[in-house]
Design a protein around this motif. Structure first.
Motif, PDB file in Angstrom:
ATOM      1  N   LYS A  66       1.893  -3.433 -20.513  1.00  0.00           N
ATOM      2  CA  LYS A  66       3.051  -2.917 -19.771  1.00  0.00           C
ATOM      3  C   LYS A  66       4.353  -3.572 -20.201  1.00  0.00           C
ATOM      4  O   LYS A  66       5.430  -3.084 -19.896  1.00  0.00           O
ATOM      5  CB  LYS A  66       2.850  -3.118 -18.266  1.00  0.00           C
ATOM      6  CG  LYS A  66       1.767  -2.260 -17.677  1.00  0.00           C
ATOM      7  CD  LYS A  66       1.693  -2.415 -16.181  1.00  0.00           C
ATOM      8  CE  LYS A  66       0.636  -1.488 -15.613  1.00  0.00           C
ATOM      9  NZ  LYS A  66       0.603  -1.559 -14.150  1.00  0.00           N
ATOM     10  N   VAL A  67       4.255  -4.702 -20.899  1.00  0.00           N
ATOM     11  CA  VAL A  67       5.445  -5.425 -21.354  1.00  0.00           C
ATOM     12  C   VAL A  67       5.857  -4.832 -22.704  1.00  0.00           C
ATOM     13  O   VAL A  67       5.467  -5.312 -23.761  1.00  0.00           O
ATOM     14  CB  VAL A  67       5.193  -6.943 -21.458  1.00  0.00           C
ATOM     15  CG1 VAL A  67       6.474  -7.670 -21.833  1.00  0.00           C
ATOM     16  CG2 VAL A  67       4.634  -7.482 -20.152  1.00  0.00           C
ATOM     17  N   THR A  68       6.622  -3.764 -22.641  1.00  0.00           N
ATOM     18  CA  THR A  68       7.101  -3.091 -23.844  1.00  0.00           C
ATOM     19  C   THR A  68       8.545  -3.497 -24.120  1.00  0.00           C
ATOM     20  O   THR A  68       9.196  -4.110 -23.270  1.00  0.00           O
ATOM     21  CB  THR A  68       7.047  -1.562 -23.669  1.00  0.00           C
ATOM     22  OG1 THR A  68       7.935  -1.195 -22.598  1.00  0.00           O
ATOM     23  CG2 THR A  68       5.632  -1.098 -23.353  1.00  0.00           C
ATOM     24  N   ARG A  69       9.050  -3.142 -25.280  1.00  0.00           N
ATOM     25  CA  ARG A  69      10.435  -3.470 -25.630  1.00  0.00           C
ATOM     26  C   ARG A  69      11.415  -2.843 -24.643  1.00  0.00           C
ATOM     27  O   ARG A  69      12.456  -3.409 -24.355  1.00  0.00           O
ATOM     28  CB  ARG A  69      10.765  -2.990 -27.046  1.00  0.00           C
ATOM     29  CG  ARG A  69      10.067  -3.796 -28.138  1.00  0.00           C
ATOM     30  CD  ARG A  69      10.594  -3.443 -29.515  1.00  0.00           C
ATOM     31  NE  ARG A  69      12.016  -3.698 -29.659  1.00  0.00           N
ATOM     32  CZ  ARG A  69      12.554  -4.881 -29.955  1.00  0.00           C
ATOM     33  NH1 ARG A  69      11.770  -5.926 -30.134  1.00  0.00           N
ATOM     34  NH2 ARG A  69      13.858  -5.014 -30.083  1.00  0.00           N
ATOM     35  N   GLU A  70      11.100  -1.679 -24.108  1.00  0.00           N
ATOM     36  CA  GLU A  70      12.008  -0.955 -23.226  1.00  0.00           C
ATOM     37  C   GLU A  70      11.920  -1.412 -21.773  1.00  0.00           C
ATOM     38  O   GLU A  70      12.831  -1.171 -20.986  1.00  0.00           O
ATOM     39  CB  GLU A  70      11.728   0.552 -23.281  1.00  0.00           C
ATOM     40  CG  GLU A  70      11.960   1.180 -24.644  1.00  0.00           C
ATOM     41  CD  GLU A  70      10.831   0.906 -25.640  1.00  0.00           C
ATOM     42  OE1 GLU A  70       9.677   0.678 -25.211  1.00  0.00           O
ATOM     43  OE2 GLU A  70      11.112   0.892 -26.851  1.00  0.00           O
ATOM     44  N   ALA A  71      10.826  -2.059 -21.394  1.00  0.00           N
ATOM     45  CA  ALA A  71      10.613  -2.464 -20.000  1.00  0.00           C
ATOM     46  C   ALA A  71      11.559  -3.595 -19.612  1.00  0.00           C
ATOM     47  O   ALA A  71      11.826  -4.496 -20.400  1.00  0.00           O
ATOM     48  CB  ALA A  71       9.169  -2.914 -19.802  1.00  0.00           C
ATOM     49  N   THR A  72      12.059  -3.527 -18.380  1.00  0.00           N
ATOM     50  CA  THR A  72      12.860  -4.636 -17.855  1.00  0.00           C
ATOM     51  C   THR A  72      11.955  -5.499 -16.986  1.00  0.00           C
ATOM     52  O   THR A  72      10.925  -5.032 -16.486  1.00  0.00           O
ATOM     53  CB  THR A  72      14.042  -4.127 -17.009  1.00  0.00           C
ATOM     54  OG1 THR A  72      13.533  -3.492 -15.829  1.00  0.00           O
ATOM     55  CG2 THR A  72      14.916  -3.161 -17.789  1.00  0.00           C
ATOM     56  N   LEU A  73      12.364  -6.738 -16.800  1.00  0.00           N
ATOM     57  CA  LEU A  73      11.570  -7.628 -15.959  1.00  0.00           C
ATOM     58  C   LEU A  73      11.539  -7.120 -14.524  1.00  0.00           C
ATOM     59  O   LEU A  73      10.525  -7.247 -13.836  1.00  0.00           O
ATOM     60  CB  LEU A  73      12.120  -9.051 -16.027  1.00  0.00           C
ATOM     61  CG  LEU A  73      11.983  -9.743 -17.390  1.00  0.00           C
ATOM     62  CD1 LEU A  73      12.626 -11.124 -17.353  1.00  0.00           C
ATOM     63  CD2 LEU A  73      10.538  -9.843 -17.814  1.00  0.00           C
ATOM     64  N   THR A  74      12.629  -6.518 -14.084  1.00  0.00           N
ATOM     65  CA  THR A  74      12.672  -5.967 -12.729  1.00  0.00           C
ATOM     66  C   THR A  74      11.675  -4.827 -12.588  1.00  0.00           C
ATOM     67  O   THR A  74      10.976  -4.727 -11.580  1.00  0.00           O
ATOM     68  CB  THR A  74      14.099  -5.482 -12.398  1.00  0.00           C
ATOM     69  OG1 THR A  74      15.004  -6.567 -12.607  1.00  0.00           O
ATOM     70  CG2 THR A  74      14.203  -5.021 -10.963  1.00  0.00           C
ATOM     71  N   GLU A  75      11.605  -3.962 -13.599  1.00  0.00           N
ATOM     72  CA  GLU A  75      10.633  -2.863 -13.564  1.00  0.00           C
ATOM     73  C   GLU A  75       9.197  -3.386 -13.528  1.00  0.00           C
ATOM     74  O   GLU A  75       8.302  -2.723 -12.996  1.00  0.00           O
ATOM     75  CB  GLU A  75      10.797  -1.958 -14.793  1.00  0.00           C
ATOM     76  CG  GLU A  75      12.060  -1.154 -14.815  1.00  0.00           C
ATOM     77  CD  GLU A  75      12.277  -0.417 -16.129  1.00  0.00           C
ATOM     78  OE1 GLU A  75      13.139   0.469 -16.123  1.00  0.00           O
ATOM     79  OE2 GLU A  75      11.620  -0.724 -17.138  1.00  0.00           O
ATOM     80  N   LEU A  76       8.995  -4.564 -14.099  1.00  0.00           N
ATOM     81  CA  LEU A  76       7.664  -5.169 -14.100  1.00  0.00           C
ATOM     82  C   LEU A  76       7.377  -5.931 -12.809  1.00  0.00           C
ATOM     83  O   LEU A  76       6.332  -6.544 -12.670  1.00  0.00           O
ATOM     84  CB  LEU A  76       7.514  -6.099 -15.305  1.00  0.00           C
ATOM     85  CG  LEU A  76       7.583  -5.405 -16.670  1.00  0.00           C
ATOM     86  CD1 LEU A  76       7.641  -6.432 -17.792  1.00  0.00           C
ATOM     87  CD2 LEU A  76       6.406  -4.453 -16.851  1.00  0.00           C
ATOM     88  N   GLY A  77       8.321  -5.906 -11.869  1.00  0.00           N
ATOM     89  CA  GLY A  77       8.104  -6.505 -10.557  1.00  0.00           C
ATOM     90  C   GLY A  77       8.677  -7.898 -10.381  1.00  0.00           C
ATOM     91  O   GLY A  77       8.359  -8.575  -9.399  1.00  0.00           O
ATOM     92  N   ALA A  78       9.522  -8.341 -11.301  1.00  0.00           N
ATOM     93  CA  ALA A  78      10.071  -9.688 -11.216  1.00  0.00           C
ATOM     94  C   ALA A  78      11.260  -9.750 -10.266  1.00  0.00           C
ATOM     95  O   ALA A  78      12.103  -8.861 -10.262  1.00  0.00           O
ATOM     96  CB  ALA A  78      10.501 -10.156 -12.602  1.00  0.00           C
ATOM     97  N   ASP A  79      11.307 -10.820  -9.474  1.00  0.00           N
ATOM     98  CA  ASP A  79      12.511 -11.111  -8.695  1.00  0.00           C
ATOM     99  C   ASP A  79      13.281 -12.202  -9.443  1.00  0.00           C
ATOM    100  O   ASP A  79      12.883 -12.602 -10.548  1.00  0.00           O
ATOM    101  CB  ASP A  79      12.167 -11.520  -7.265  1.00  0.00           C
ATOM    102  CG  ASP A  79      11.302 -12.776  -7.183  1.00  0.00           C
ATOM    103  OD1 ASP A  79      11.243 -13.541  -8.167  1.00  0.00           O
ATOM    104  OD2 ASP A  79      10.699 -12.996  -6.122  1.00  0.00           O
ATOM    105  N   SER A  80      14.363 -12.685  -8.877  1.00  0.00           N
ATOM    106  CA  SER A  80      15.200 -13.651  -9.594  1.00  0.00           C
ATOM    107  C   SER A  80      14.450 -14.943  -9.907  1.00  0.00           C
ATOM    108  O   SER A  80      14.626 -15.523 -10.981  1.00  0.00           O
ATOM    109  CB  SER A  80      16.480 -13.942  -8.812  1.00  0.00           C
ATOM    110  OG  SER A  80      16.174 -14.435  -7.525  1.00  0.00           O
TER     111      SER A  80
END
Length: 120
Positions: A66-80
């Motif tokens: 799921k960690v693709t070049r286009e993915a953002t950390l927020t989209e992956l469920g990350a908070d600050s």
């Protein structure tokens, strides 16, 4: 006395307005520094991209796929907090330093991968 204060206030207000109207952009040297930073970045190799994906996946508890070049950390469920911990884990995994002024402009995992590649 009141008229003098009023005219002083109006002068100050005019100066503030004039400054706001004439401000166009950051100093040329600041613009040049940003463009230099872009040129210093490299495209991540497959090995670097894979290792970044593994570190981020482990930090966020998601599948590495799921960690693709286009993915953002927020989209992956990350908070600050997750983002800060991920940056620290990446610094440790690659033995590099990722200063805040370089990481705050990153948009997605591909940007992170490229930045790390430029540090290797």
């Amino acid at each position: 006395m009141a008229a003098r204060r009023a005219s002083g206030f109006l002068l100050l207000l005019a100066l503030v307005f004039l400054r706001a109207v004439t401000f166009v952009s950051p100093a040329p040297s600041a613009r040049a520094q940003r463009s230099v930073a872009v040129f210093l970045q490299a495209t991540a190799t497959d090995d670097t991209a894979s290792k970044v994906a593994d570190v981020i996946a482990e930090q966020l508890g998601v599948e590495a796929g799921k960690v693709t070049r286009e993915a953002t950390l927020t989209e992956l469920g990350a908070d600050s907090l997750d983002i800060v911990e991920s940056v620290m884990a990446l610094e440790e995994a690659f033995d590099v330093e990722l200063p805040d002024e370089e990481t705050t402009s990153l948009k997605n995992c591909g940007d992170v991968m490229d930045l790390i590649q430029s540090k290797l």
